[in-house]
Design an enzyme around this catalytic site. Structure first.
Site, PDB file in Angstrom:
ATOM      1  N   ASP A 161       0.860  -1.184   0.000  1.00 52.13           N
ATOM      2  CA  ASP A 161       0.000   0.000   0.000  1.00 52.13           C
ATOM      3  C   ASP A 161       0.893   1.229   0.000  1.00 52.13           C
ATOM      4  OD1 ASP A 161      -2.444  -1.402   0.084  1.00 52.13           O
ATOM      5  OD2 ASP A 161      -2.375  -1.546   2.263  1.00 52.13           O
ATOM      6  N   ASP A 169      -6.841  -1.835  -4.718  1.00 48.78           N
ATOM      7  CA  ASP A 169      -7.941  -1.506  -3.811  1.00 48.78           C
ATOM      8  C   ASP A 169      -8.945  -0.572  -4.490  1.00 48.78           C
ATOM      9  OD1 ASP A 169      -6.678  -2.980  -1.800  1.00 48.78           O
ATOM     10  OD2 ASP A 169      -5.675  -1.217  -0.980  1.00 48.78           O
TER      11      ASP A 169
END
Length: 182
Positions: free
Chosen positions: A125, A139
């Site tokens: 991330d 995502d």
């Protein structure tokens, strides 16, 4: 909503999924090699690029459940791929492609970005608003894809109700034209 021809029903979502996977993995590779754990890039307002590794699921919940999440993601991907055999609207086609690509992008991280064994990898991330959990391109694809599928379901249900009402009206008109004999 117009449906795609059956012969192409699976091609478009698979092409979208491959595109999402490619973009996701290329950007994650850049993030891992350029950001490192000690570098942040401030862009604007509260948005910054900040490398983080997530062993859990969305929003950092379920830490340590990576293998379970990976198995569930695999099952979802297989189910979605099998469901591509039927004709679908353009909106659901895009939604399926985004959802499959996003799930596969994060699954690839779980498979190959860890040293602790099979399915022990962490999802990369790096998009950080600082007031929202850190996330990645996969995502975003998952969320937009799910949103498109939900919107398509709502719009399809409305269209189905509208078609049923029209059909009922036609039946009534035919019955009155036949002198009340239906």
């Amino acid at each position: 909503m117009p449906a795609l021809p059956a012969v192409r029903a699976w091609q478009a979502p698979v092409a979208i999924a491959i595109g999402v996977i490619a973009v996701d993995q290329l950007i994650k590779h850049w993030a891992v090699t350029s950001l490192g754990t000690d570098r942040e890039i401030e862009l604007f307002w509260t948005l910054q690029l900040n490398l983080a590794f997530n062993n859990g699921m969305a929003f950092g919940q379920g830490q340590g459940l990576g293998p379970v999440i990976a198995v569930l993601a695999t099952l979802v991907i297989v189910y979605l791929l099998v469901s591509l055999r039927t004709e679908a609207s353009r909106m659901s086609t895009a939604g399926m492609g985004l959802l499959i690509g996003g799930a596969a992008g994060n699954l690839i991280d779980r498979l190959f970005r860890g040293d602790d064994g099979f399915l022990q990898g962490a999802v990369v991330d790096f998009i950080d608003f600082q007031w929202f959990p850190i996330f990645n391109v996969a995502d975003m694809a998952i969320n937009v894809g799910a949103g498109l599928l939900i919107l398509n379901s709502i719009l399809s249900a409305r269209a189905h109700r509208h078609d049923a009402a029209d059909e009922s009206e036609v039946d009534e008109l035919e019955a009155s034209a036949n002198g009340g004999v239906g």
